[in-house]
Design a protein around this motif. Structure first.
Motif, PDB file in Angstrom:
ATOM      1  N   UNK A 186       0.823  -1.212   0.000  1.00 31.55           N
ATOM      2  CA  UNK A 186       0.000   0.000   0.000  1.00 31.55           C
ATOM      3  C   UNK A 186       0.855   1.260   0.000  1.00 31.55           C
ATOM      4  N   UNK A 187       2.090   1.151   0.535  1.00 30.82           N
ATOM      5  CA  UNK A 187       2.997   2.298   0.483  1.00 30.82           C
ATOM      6  C   UNK A 187       3.364   2.584  -0.972  1.00 30.82           C
ATOM      7  N   UNK A 200       0.379   4.137  -2.645  1.00 35.21           N
ATOM      8  CA  UNK A 200       0.174   5.510  -2.170  1.00 35.21           C
ATOM      9  C   UNK A 200       1.168   6.456  -2.839  1.00 35.21           C
ATOM     10  N   UNK A 201       2.427   6.039  -2.857  1.00 31.84           N
ATOM     11  CA  UNK A 201       3.468   6.877  -3.457  1.00 31.84           C
ATOM     12  C   UNK A 201       3.225   7.051  -4.950  1.00 31.84           C
ATOM     13  N   UNK A 259       0.315   9.415  -5.747  1.00 31.48           N
ATOM     14  CA  UNK A 259       0.669  10.824  -5.573  1.00 31.48           C
ATOM     15  C   UNK A 259       1.564  11.311  -6.713  1.00 31.48           C
ATOM     16  N   UNK A 318       0.745  14.265  -9.496  1.00 31.85           N
ATOM     17  CA  UNK A 318       1.438  15.535  -9.716  1.00 31.85           C
ATOM     18  C   UNK A 318       1.456  15.915 -11.198  1.00 31.85           C
ATOM     19  N   UNK A 328      11.877  17.125  -5.649  1.00 26.70           N
ATOM     20  CA  UNK A 328      11.641  16.844  -4.222  1.00 26.70           C
ATOM     21  C   UNK A 328      12.832  17.268  -3.372  1.00 26.70           C
ATOM     22  N   UNK A 361      10.793  18.318   0.198  1.00 29.86           N
ATOM     23  CA  UNK A 361       9.851  17.247   0.534  1.00 29.86           C
ATOM     24  C   UNK A 361      10.533  15.882   0.536  1.00 29.86           C
ATOM     25  N   UNK A 362      11.722  15.825  -0.058  1.00 28.23           N
ATOM     26  CA  UNK A 362      12.509  14.598  -0.039  1.00 28.23           C
ATOM     27  C   UNK A 362      12.845  14.219   1.401  1.00 28.23           C
ATOM     28  N   UNK A 364       9.801  12.863   3.025  1.00 28.21           N
ATOM     29  CA  UNK A 364       9.515  11.533   2.467  1.00 28.21           C
ATOM     30  C   UNK A 364      10.443  10.485   3.073  1.00 28.21           C
ATOM     31  N   UNK A 398       9.914   9.057   6.676  1.00 23.63           N
ATOM     32  CA  UNK A 398       8.775   8.186   6.988  1.00 23.63           C
ATOM     33  C   UNK A 398       9.258   6.747   6.802  1.00 23.63           C
ATOM     34  N   UNK A 399       8.564   5.773   7.393  1.00 20.84           N
ATOM     35  CA  UNK A 399       9.060   4.395   7.271  1.00 20.84           C
ATOM     36  C   UNK A 399       8.841   3.783   5.889  1.00 20.84           C
ATOM     37  N   UNK A 400       9.382   4.407   4.870  1.00 21.40           N
ATOM     38  CA  UNK A 400       9.319   3.815   3.529  1.00 21.40           C
ATOM     39  C   UNK A 400      10.730   3.343   3.167  1.00 21.40           C
ATOM     40  N   UNK A 435      14.309   1.910   9.952  1.00 17.51           N
ATOM     41  CA  UNK A 435      12.879   1.882   9.661  1.00 17.51           C
ATOM     42  C   UNK A 435      12.046   1.856  10.954  1.00 17.51           C
ATOM     43  N   UNK A 483      12.050   5.337  12.288  1.00 21.00           N
ATOM     44  CA  UNK A 483      11.200   6.238  11.510  1.00 21.00           C
ATOM     45  C   UNK A 483       9.717   5.995  11.774  1.00 21.00           C
ATOM     46  N   UNK A 534       8.743  21.850   4.474  1.00 22.45           N
ATOM     47  CA  UNK A 534       8.401  21.590   3.084  1.00 22.45           C
ATOM     48  C   UNK A 534       7.110  20.775   2.952  1.00 22.45           C
ATOM     49  N   UNK A 582       0.817  21.379  -4.236  1.00 20.07           N
ATOM     50  CA  UNK A 582      -0.286  21.169  -5.173  1.00 20.07           C
ATOM     51  C   UNK A 582      -1.411  20.337  -4.550  1.00 20.07           C
ATOM     52  N   UNK A 617      -2.280  11.172   2.530  1.00 20.00           N
ATOM     53  CA  UNK A 617      -1.084  10.621   1.873  1.00 20.00           C
ATOM     54  C   UNK A 617      -0.002  10.312   2.900  1.00 20.00           C
ATOM     55  N   UNK A 618       0.234  11.253   3.804  1.00 18.42           N
ATOM     56  CA  UNK A 618       1.287  11.079   4.796  1.00 18.42           C
ATOM     57  C   UNK A 618       0.924   9.979   5.800  1.00 18.42           C
TER      58      UNK A 618
END
Lengths: 250, 319
Positions: free
Chosen positions: A2-3, A6-7, A10, A14, A81, A86-87, A90, A93-95, B75, B78, B89, B93, B102-103
């Motif tokens: 699902x990650x 989701x990514x 998005x 864009x 990014x 935003x990098x 991103x 997060x636990x991705x 991980x 995080x 940041x 959009x 999303x987050x």
């Protein structure tokens, strides 16, 4: 999973919430429309034995579109990014890095395929006016799209790699354009694919993109080309992954 | 595990090409604490936070968050932190709710849970009215709160906020501060700032950083009482100068005094007490006995600003 979705959603979003996506799609529609117009004028009513798709790929228009669109699609993947920051949100997060790289690649590739839909429209218009069953063949069209898809995957993988290397979208675009052009030029240097010659020429000819696309457009799906393009794609995706991971070594 | 400190940093060093951003710092933060990292720009606050949030590796030293190593179990770490970087940041959009969704999904929240949590944080951060607006069109205050909402949406154990109130107007700063205060207890919060009142009002502990080192670490009150010995008492009294001077010189607890004329027939007396004792009751009794007029009697507490300036000054001169 699902990650990844989701990514990817998005990332794909864009393209469509900003003007970028629409500009690229209309640009490609305009270019393929133009090249079809040229094609029809050239044919000038005289009968041709080749399918329309193959004629289309003999014009350099396809390659211009591919090179420029690829650079524009991929330049923002990572560079934007990184530039906007935003990098950082991103990556905290636990991705996993693999999820980031694969989702960005998948989104860019899906957009790239959507971008070619106007081309499909052009094909149908031709078929309608040619009033000939042979003008467009479903099998040929499928193999053409397989070729477009495979070439796209390869180009997007190295475009993404270029974007992962830098913070500047401009530099990323220049890098991927440069590499695309170099590969394109190689096709001319190496001569016809799979030609007999000395071994250097043999090796180079394997990379003759021009000839390979021609094969796809002719309705031939050559496993050698498929394997080459797929392995190149994975190779560049692997490099991209390393570039993304490099943040942890520095 | 739960009794272990939330953050354990030992001998953390970070070197960039050519300069040392962190020079072997060590500290630990207990669960439920709100700790403020205070220091001028370039002191190493953001670097510390970036390492804690696993964005950047350390050159040497170990960092553990909730018992997990930030490098080896990145991980896991995080999963447990909510991080809001400097400059906050955001994806301009996107719409507020869409962005938070999303987050939340990225942070591993399920569909139903993320919906609940988003409703909660929208309310907590007073964002419900703008939940359908595009982030790029929001004012700075709202954007900052969107960043905060993002940091707390998955109820992390540790919330790391890099300059959360920068560029906000006083009203918005109050809102953000009270929000941060409301997080104490259930969450551990690490905030960095170079705005002193912020730390004074929100944090249970302050760490002053400079040049990649931690110079002081204590509660704001303790830091103040350490300095209180030098805190002055100001009294504005209407009385002849000579009488005032004799009175002060006879008072044993007064180490040093200074009398200067003020408006009318009042005089401003600045008294430095011995051993930091509070002289105000004695002064009041004296004024009453002599029948003088008194219009001001205050104790000049050292603000964190004085402490900060004192602590950071010698090193700045060295540089």
């Amino acid at each position: 999973m699902h990650v990844f979705l989701t990514l990817m959603r998005r990332e794909l979003g864009t393209f469509f919430v900003s003007l970028t996506g629409y500009v690229i799609i209309s640009g490609v529609a305009l270019l393929s429309g133009l090249s079809f117009c040229v094609l029809i004028r050239q044919m000038g009513g005289s009968g041709y034995q080749l399918p329309v798709t193959e004629l289309f790929f003999q014009s350099p228009m396809f390659w211009f579109t591919l090179l420029i669109a690829n650079a524009v699609i991929t330049m923002r993947l990572y560079a934007h990014e990184k530039y906007s920051g935003t990098y950082e949100t991103l990556m905290t997060t636990p991705v996993s890095d693999l999820q980031v790289v694969s989702s960005k690649f998948a989104a860019a590739w899906v957009f790239y395929m959507i971008m070619w839909l106007p081309f499909l429209g052009c094909c149908y218009i031709i078929q309608h006016y040619a009033k000939q069953a042979g003008a467009l063949d479903t099998g040929v069209l499928l193999s053409t799209f397989t070729g477009i898809g495979l070439f796209g995957a390869f180009f997007i993988s190295f475009g993404g790699f270029a974007s992962a290397l830098t913070v500047s979208q401009m530099v990323a675009a220049m890098l991927s354009l440069l590499m695309g052009l170099a590969l394109f030029a190689l096709s001319y240097v190496s001569g016809p694919a799979f030609s007999s010659g000395n071994w250097q020429e043999q090796v180079l000819s394997r990379f003759s993109l021009f000839e390979q696309m021609q094969e796809f457009a002719h309705g031939v799906i050559d496993t050698r080309s498929v394997l080459l393009l797929l392995s190149l794609t994975f190779f560049f995706l692997f490099l991209t992954l390393r570039a993304v991971e490099s943040r942890r070594w520095k | 595990m739960s009794s272990a400190p939330m953050i354990e940093v030992s001998n953390l060093t970070k070197r960039y090409a050519g300069h040392t951003a962190l020079a072997g710092i060590s500290f630990s933060v207990a669960r439920g604490e709100i700790v403020g990292l205070l220091g001028p720009n370039g002191a190493g606050k953001s670097t510390t936070m970036r390492i804690l949030s696993c964005f950047m590796p350390a050159t040497s030293g170990t960092v553990r968050v909730a018992g997990y190593d930030v490098f080896h179990d990145s991980e896991e770490v995080r999963r447990r932190i909510g991080y809001m970087p400097e400059n906050n940041p955001l994806h301009n959009e996107m719409r507020v709710r869409e962005y938070l969704k999303f987050r939340a999904r990225l942070k591993g929240l399920g569909r139903a849970r993320s919906r609940d949590r988003i409703d909660t944080v929208l309310q907590q951060c007073s964002l419900t009215d703008v939940s359908k607006r595009i982030i790029g069109q929001l004012s700075k205050g709202y954007r900052q709160r969107v960043g905060l909402a993002d940091a707390i949406v998955h109820e992390p154990d540790l919330i790391i906020l890099d300059e959360p109130t920068i560029g906000l107007d006083p009203h918005q700063i109050r809102l953000v501060r009270s929000l941060i205060k409301s997080l104490s207890g259930s969450h551990t919060v690490l905030i960095s700032t170079h705005i002193l009142p912020e730390v004074e009002m929100t944090c249970s502990r302050v760490m002053i950083m400079l040049g990649g080192k931690i110079l002081a670490s204590d509660t704001p009150d303790n830091l103040q009482s350490r300095m209180a010995g030098k805190g002055q008492i100001i009294a504005e009294i209407a009385a002849p100068v000579a009488e005032l001077k004799t009175a002060w010189s006879q008072m044993a607890e007064v180490e040093h005094y200074d009398v200067s004329p003020s408006e009318g027939n009042f005089h401003r007396c600045a008294l430095t007490p011995r051993d930091g004792c509070d002289l105000r009751p004695e002064i009041f009794t004296l004024v009453q006995q002599r029948g003088w007029q008194l219009r001001e009697l205050t104790r000049n507490r050292h603000s964190l600003e004085d402490i900060y300036v004192q602590v950071t000054k010698p090193n700045e001169e060295e540089e």
